[in-house]
Design an enzyme around this catalytic site. Structure first.
Site, mmCIF file in Angstrom:
data_model
loop_
_atom_site.group_PDB
_atom_site.id
_atom_site.type_symbol
_atom_site.label_atom_id
_atom_site.label_comp_id
_atom_site.label_asym_id
_atom_site.label_seq_id
_atom_site.Cartn_x
_atom_site.Cartn_y
_atom_site.Cartn_z
ATOM 1 N NE ARG A 68 -2.380 -1.422 3.469
ATOM 2 C CZ ARG A 68 -2.380 -0.689 4.568
ATOM 3 N NH1 ARG A 68 -2.971 0.492 4.578
ATOM 4 N NH2 ARG A 68 -1.785 -1.119 5.658
ATOM 5 C CG ASP A 108 -6.856 -15.748 7.244
ATOM 6 O OD1 ASP A 108 -6.265 -15.960 6.167
ATOM 7 O OD2 ASP A 108 -6.925 -16.591 8.164
ATOM 8 C CD GLN A 110 -3.939 -6.599 6.558
ATOM 9 O OE1 GLN A 110 -3.257 -6.537 5.535
ATOM 10 N NE2 GLN A 110 -3.436 -6.360 7.761
ATOM 11 C CG HIS A 132 -5.804 -19.991 5.335
ATOM 12 N ND1 HIS A 132 -6.191 -21.315 5.421
ATOM 13 C CD2 HIS A 132 -6.557 -19.321 6.254
ATOM 14 C CE1 HIS A 132 -7.127 -21.437 6.356
ATOM 15 N NE2 HIS A 132 -7.364 -20.245 6.870
ATOM 16 C CG ASP A 217 -5.134 -24.152 8.446
ATOM 17 O OD1 ASP A 217 -3.948 -24.523 8.490
ATOM 18 O OD2 ASP A 217 -5.500 -23.036 8.843
ATOM 19 C CD GLU A 221 -6.017 -22.180 12.287
ATOM 20 O OE1 GLU A 221 -4.897 -22.188 11.735
ATOM 21 O OE2 GLU A 221 -6.923 -21.393 11.957
ATOM 22 C CD GLU A 393 0.520 -26.821 10.336
ATOM 23 O OE1 GLU A 393 0.953 -25.685 10.627
ATOM 24 O OE2 GLU A 393 -0.565 -27.001 9.772
ATOM 25 C CB SER A 414 -3.331 -16.635 11.257
ATOM 26 O OG SER A 414 -4.229 -17.672 11.631
#
Length: 492
Positions: A68, A108, A110, A132, A217, A221, A393, A414
Site C-alpha cells: 500500500r 486473513d 485483510q 490459505h 486447517d 489449529e 505441525e 494467524s
C-alpha cells in the site's frame, strides 16, 4: 458474499472435503519451469510473504512486492523487509497490472480489502494465489472469471519455509485450484511451479482443494495445535504449583516440555513419543489419554461442526467488524495468567526429565492428536490431510512456546488461529479442571511414576493399540517422504 462451502450441494461438499492426493516426485520434473520468465508479485511482506519470496527468487523466479502507498511512504516494516532483501517494491498501481501471478499473503482479515483493490488492476488471464483459502471458502470472495485462482499452503510457519529451503529441503505443502476459477486449465501447472519454487516438492506435496485445506486447517489449529497447548499449559502449570512445585521449575517444565515431547512425535509419531516413557509411565499415559479422549470428544466435535457449518467464521468475522474486541480482550487475559508470568528457572532439566515428569503432558498430546485426526476423518477429510493438520505441525507450534511461552505462540500464528484457540481453551480449561485434574495421582505430573508393576498382556495390547492407530499407519508413510527433517527441540 455468501460462504462458498454452504452454496455447494452435499455431493459437492463431500467431494471437495475428500480431495487429497499425495503427488509423486516425478510430477515435479519441470520444477519452476511454468513460471520462468513470468512476473510474480507478492502482496504482503510478513513471515510467509518474505520467506516464500526469498525461496522463489533463489529458485530463479522474478519476484516483486506490491505494498500500500502508505506503507511505502511511511517506510513500514513490510517495506523495510522487502527493500533490505533487495526486492523491487512498488504500489499496487505500479506492479499489479504487469503481474502474471499475484500472490496474496496478507492476514486473513485483510484479504477482502486487498482483493477488491488488486482485482481491478490485474490483467486479463492473470492468476491469483493464496496460502490459505479462508477468503474463498468462508468469506465467499468472487473472483473475475478470466482469473485463475490457486493455492500453495506450506504446513509450517514462514520462517521454517525459509530455513528448510536453505538446507536444500522444503516443507510439506498442500496445493489446490479453485474449481470456479480455472478458465485456461493451467491452475495446477501454476500451483506446482509455485510449490517447487518454495522447495515443497522435496518434502511432499498434497493435491487438495480450497475447501479441504480450510476446514482441516481451522480444525487443527483450534484444537490440538494451539487450543490444546494453551489449555494444557495453563492447567499443568497451576496443578504443579498447587502440588508444591517451585513456580520457576513449573514454568520451565511446561514451556520447554511441549517442544521436547513433540520432537519425538515429529521423528517417530505417537509410537516414539510413548516409547520415551518407562513401561509403567506408558501404561499410565495411555490410560490418561483414553480418559481425556472420552471427556473431550464432544468439544472437538463441536469445533468441527461449527467449522463445517460456517458458524465459527461468521462469529470471527463479526469480531473483525467490531475491531477485534473479543480477540484483544482474550489476548490480554492470556498475558495475565500465572503461567505467562512465572519466574525464570536457572536449573537444568534433562531431556528425559521432561518425559518422566510430564506423563500428563504426553497424554494430552496423544489424546489431542488422535481426537483431531479421528474427527477430521469422520467428517470426510482424507487421512493424509488430517495428519498434516494435527500431528505434523504440532512440534512447530510447540517450538514457539519454548521461545516466549503462549505470547509467542499467539503472535506467530494467524489471528484466525488465535481466535479459535481462545474459543477452545475457554471451554477446555474449566471442563478439565472440574472433571479431570482432581483425579490425577502422584507421578502424573512433576514427579516420575513409581509403580513398577507391569502386566505383560496389558503392555502388549497398549503397544499394539498405539502402533496401529490410523494416524500412525499414515504417518509412517508420510514421514518416509521427510527423511531429512532437522531436529528442532533443544530443551532447556
Amino acid at each position: 458474499m455468501a460462504n462458498y462451502f454452504n452454496t455447494l450441494n452435499l455431493r459437492q461438499q463431500l467431494a471437495q472435503l475428500g480431495k487429497c492426493r499425495f503427488m509423486a516426485r516425478e510430477e515435479f520434473v519441470d520444477e519452476t519451469g511454468y513460471l520462468k520468465g513470468k512476473k510474480v508479485v507478492i502482496v504482503g511482506c510478513g513471515a510467509q510473504g518474505l520467506n516464500q519470496g526469498l525461496n522463489m527468487r533463489d529458485s530463479g523466479l522474478d519476484i516483486a512486492y506490491a505494498l500500500r502507498k502508505e506503507a511505502i511512504e511511511e517506510k513500514r516494516a513490510s517495506w523495510r523487509k522487502a527493500t533490505e532483501n533487495g526486492f523491487q517494491v512498488g504500489t499496487y498501481e505500479e506492479l499489479i497490472p504487469q503481474a502474471d501471478l499475484v500472490i496474496n499473503l496478507t492476514p486473513d482479515k485483510q484479504h477482502s480489502s486487498v482483493v477488491s483493490a488488486v482485482q481491478p488492476l490485474m490483467k486479463e488471464g492473470a492468476a491469483l494465489g493464496y496460502s490459505h483459502g479462508l477468503n474463498i471458502v468462508e468469506v465467499g470472495e468472487q473472483i473475475r472469471k478470466d482469473i485463475t485462482v490457486v493455492m500453495v499452503a506450506p504446513k509450517c510457519p514462514g520462517t521454517e519455509v525459509r530455513e528448510e529451503y536453505k538446507r536444500g529441503f522444503g516443507v510439506p505443502t498442500l496445493i489446490a485450484v479453485h474449481p470456479e476459477n480455472d478458465p485456461k486449465g493451467e491452475g495446477m501447472a501454476i500451483a506446482k511451479a509455485w510449490a517447487a519454487a518454495t522447495g515443497a516438492h522435496r518434502a511432499g506435496v498434497l493435491e487438495s482443494s480450497f475447501v479441504a485445506e480450510v476446514k482441516s486447517d481451522l480444525m487443527g489449529e483450534q484444537t490440538i495445535l494451539c487450543g490444546m497447548l494453551q489449555a494444557g499449559s495453563l492447567l499443568c502449570y497451576d496443578k504443579l504449583v498447587a502440588d508444591g512445585a517451585e513456580p520457576g521449575y513449573a514454568g520451565k517444565l511446561i514451556q520447554f516440555g511441549w517442544e521436547t515431547i513433540t520432537e519425538a512425535l515429529k521423528q517417530g509419531g505417537i509410537t516414539l513419543m510413548m516409547d520415551r516413557l518407562s513401561n509403567p509411565a506408558k501404561l499410565r499415559a495411555y490410560a490418561l489419554s483414553e480418559q481425556l479422549k472420552e471427556m473431550m470428544t464432544p468439544l472437538f466435535q463441536k469445533h468441527m461442526d461449527d467449522i463445517i457449518s460456517g458458524e465459527f467464521s461468521s462469529g470471527m468475522m463479526a469480531d473483525w467488524a467490531n475491531d477485534d474486541k473479543k480477540l484483544l480482550g482474550w489476548r490480554e487475559e492470556t498475558g495475565n495468567t500465572s503461567f505467562e508470568n512465572s519466574p525464570e528457572y536457572d536449573g537444568k532439566i534433562s531431556e528425559q526429565e521432561y518425559f518422566d515428569h510430564g506423563v500428563l503432558m504426553v497424554a494430552m498430546v496423544k489424546a489431542g492428536v488422535e481426537l483431531a485426526f479421528e474427527i477430521m476423518v469422520d467428517t470426510g477429510i482424507i487421512a493424509e490431510s488430517a495428519y498434516y493438520e494435527s500431528l505434523h505441525e504440532l512440534p512447530l507450534i510447540a517450538n514457539t512456546i519454548s521461545r516466549k511461552r503462549l505470547y509467542e505462540m499467539n503472535v506467530v500464528i494467524s489471528d484466525t488461529a488465535e481466535y479459535g484457540n481462545y474459543l477452545f481453551s475457554h471451554v477446555a480449561v474449566p471442563l478439565l479442571k472440574e472433571k479431570f485434574m482432581g483425579s490425577l495421582q502422584a507421578g502424573d505430573l512433576g514427579k516420575p511414576v513409581v509403580d513398577n508393576g507391569i502386566d505383560n498382556a496389558q503392555l502388549r495390547d497398549v503397544n499394539e493399540a498405539i502402533r496401529h492407530h490410523p494416524i500412525e499407519v499414515v504417518g509412517r508413510v508420510l514421514r518416509g517422504y521427510m527423511t531429512d527433517m532437522k531436529r528442532i527441540a533443544v530443551g532447556g
